[in-house]
Write a protein that holds these residues in place. Structure first.
Motif, mmCIF file in Angstrom:
data_model
loop_
_atom_site.group_PDB
_atom_site.id
_atom_site.type_symbol
_atom_site.label_atom_id
_atom_site.label_comp_id
_atom_site.label_asym_id
_atom_site.label_seq_id
_atom_site.Cartn_x
_atom_site.Cartn_y
_atom_site.Cartn_z
ATOM 1 N N GLY A 1 0.836 -1.189 0.000
ATOM 2 C CA GLY A 1 0.000 0.000 0.000
ATOM 3 C C GLY A 1 0.874 1.242 0.000
ATOM 4 O O GLY A 1 2.092 1.165 -0.164
ATOM 5 N N LEU A 2 0.251 2.376 0.220
ATOM 6 C CA LEU A 2 1.005 3.626 0.248
ATOM 7 C C LEU A 2 1.882 3.670 1.504
ATOM 8 O O LEU A 2 1.441 3.311 2.596
ATOM 9 N N ASP A 3 3.132 4.093 1.325
ATOM 10 C CA ASP A 3 4.085 4.178 2.429
ATOM 11 C C ASP A 3 4.967 5.398 2.197
ATOM 12 O O ASP A 3 5.814 5.393 1.306
ATOM 13 N N ASN A 4 4.749 6.426 3.005
ATOM 14 C CA ASN A 4 5.516 7.656 2.840
ATOM 15 C C ASN A 4 6.967 7.508 3.282
ATOM 16 O O ASN A 4 7.793 8.389 3.001
ATOM 17 N N GLN A 5 7.286 6.398 3.962
ATOM 18 C CA GLN A 5 8.657 6.138 4.405
ATOM 19 C C GLN A 5 9.232 4.914 3.697
ATOM 20 O O GLN A 5 10.114 4.240 4.231
ATOM 21 N N VAL A 6 8.781 4.646 2.499
ATOM 22 C CA VAL A 6 9.239 3.453 1.785
ATOM 23 C C VAL A 6 10.735 3.546 1.485
ATOM 24 O O VAL A 6 11.273 4.621 1.236
ATOM 25 N N THR A 7 11.403 2.393 1.546
ATOM 26 C CA THR A 7 12.838 2.322 1.252
ATOM 27 C C THR A 7 13.092 1.215 0.237
ATOM 28 O O THR A 7 12.262 0.326 0.019
ATOM 29 N N ASP B 1 -4.215 3.131 -7.444
ATOM 30 C CA ASP B 1 -4.067 4.574 -7.658
ATOM 31 C C ASP B 1 -2.619 4.943 -7.957
ATOM 32 O O ASP B 1 -1.759 4.851 -7.072
ATOM 33 N N LYS B 2 -2.348 5.407 -9.155
ATOM 34 C CA LYS B 2 -0.989 5.814 -9.505
ATOM 35 C C LYS B 2 -0.609 7.128 -8.820
ATOM 36 O O LYS B 2 0.560 7.373 -8.524
ATOM 37 N N GLY C 1 -0.493 2.686 -6.142
ATOM 38 C CA GLY C 1 -0.331 1.963 -7.394
ATOM 39 C C GLY C 1 1.064 2.088 -7.982
ATOM 40 O O GLY C 1 1.558 1.168 -8.642
ATOM 41 N N ALA C 2 1.714 3.229 -7.730
ATOM 42 C CA ALA C 2 3.075 3.415 -8.210
ATOM 43 C C ALA C 2 4.034 2.469 -7.483
ATOM 44 O O ALA C 2 4.950 1.890 -8.084
ATOM 45 N N ALA D 1 5.721 -5.160 -8.930
ATOM 46 C CA ALA D 1 5.282 -5.989 -10.055
ATOM 47 C C ALA D 1 6.370 -6.081 -11.119
ATOM 48 O O ALA D 1 6.603 -7.149 -11.706
ATOM 49 N N THR D 2 7.055 -4.963 -11.357
ATOM 50 C CA THR D 2 8.144 -4.970 -12.329
ATOM 51 C C THR D 2 9.303 -5.833 -11.849
ATOM 52 O O THR D 2 9.892 -6.609 -12.610
ATOM 53 N N ALA D 3 9.616 -5.729 -10.560
ATOM 54 C CA ALA D 3 10.748 -6.473 -9.999
ATOM 55 C C ALA D 3 10.486 -7.971 -9.944
ATOM 56 O O ALA D 3 11.423 -8.772 -10.067
#
Length: 255
Positions: free
Chosen positions: A118-124, A147-148, A161-162, A168-170
């Protein structure tokens, strides 16, 4: 057509980031005055229903209970319960991870049954690595929503979604999407509001998620041009919304 209930988006419909949309507040108050049932159906998984209700009250002076909020997290939990499995790894925030834990699912980074993104503003990058490796080992890949972008006062920012697309690409694995416009969340929302589909109107600002959620699942739709989908795109939409308004102030409840 007079509708008996409303499913309503939040971001871009009731507010835009931290910026209120005054017509959204008036719309909710009109529903309350008419005692019409409504449910906020949101793809945002960063907040719990209680947090969403508190935010509506404290930031936007909209007074509703948490029972009026149905998030993609709640729909994800319902999906996971229905399909078995007990463990998960997630890229996400409190509104996703804490609720999954409270629902009885167990955190597992190496061989989980599910990877939920999901959305994660602290994604690494390392979070993406963990998710990618777990999916390669056989975890079921769930995207909370497609949602992109998310509309904010700063503009259109990257959405869940981004992040899902990155994984999904990886992995070269397509996710199971839960949130709008998917049937999973819409069937559950209609059941929760307790009405028939032809009695309910789906209201939102994003054609690709909110409006397609209605169109694809047999509900009438109201596209309001205060968020994601610009007015210039309306004539070219592949399937027209039932209604298109510049502002929710223009809506007439009795017709």
């Amino acid at each position: 057509m007079t509708y008996k209930g409303y499913l309503i988006d939040l971001d871009g419909t009731i507010y835009r980031g931290s910026e209120p949309i005054p017509a959204g507040k008036r719309f909710v108050e009109a529903l309350q005055a008419r005692q019409l049932p409504f449910l906020f159906v949101t793809n945002n998984t960063t907040r719990t229903p209680e947090t969403v209700a508190d935010r509506l009250k404290n930031e936007f002076d909209i007074h509703v209970g948490p029972e009026t909020v149905y998030t993609a997290t709640l729909a994800t939990i319902d999906y996971m319960r229905a399909h078995g499995g007990t463990s998960f790894y997630a890229i996400g925030e409190t509104g996703l991870i804490d609720l999954l834990l409270e629902a009885g699912f167990v955190w597992e980074e190496t061989t989980p049954d599910y990877v939920v993104v999901g959305l994660d503003n602290q994604v690494t990058y390392e979070k993406f690595v963990t998710a990618t490796l777990a999916i390669q080992k056989g975890a079921t890949f769930i995207g909370t929503n497609p949602d992109k972008n998310i509309p904010t006062e700063r503009g259109l920012l990257p959405g869940a979604g981004a992040l899902v697309s990155f994984v999904a690409t990886a992995t070269q694995v397509e996710p199971i999407f839960i949130g709008k416009p998917e049937a999973v969340i819409m069937e559950a929302a209609v059941a929760k509001i307790g009405l028939k589909k032809d009695e309910v109107l789906m209201v939102g600002d994003n054609y690709l998620t909110d409006i397609r959620a209605g169109i694809d699942n047999g509900l009438d739709t109201l596209l309001v041009l205060t968020g994601f989908t610009p007015k210039a795109e309306v004539p070219e939409l592949p399937v027209a919304p039932t209604f298109v308004l510049d502002s929710l102030d223009e809506w007439r409840f009795e017709s």
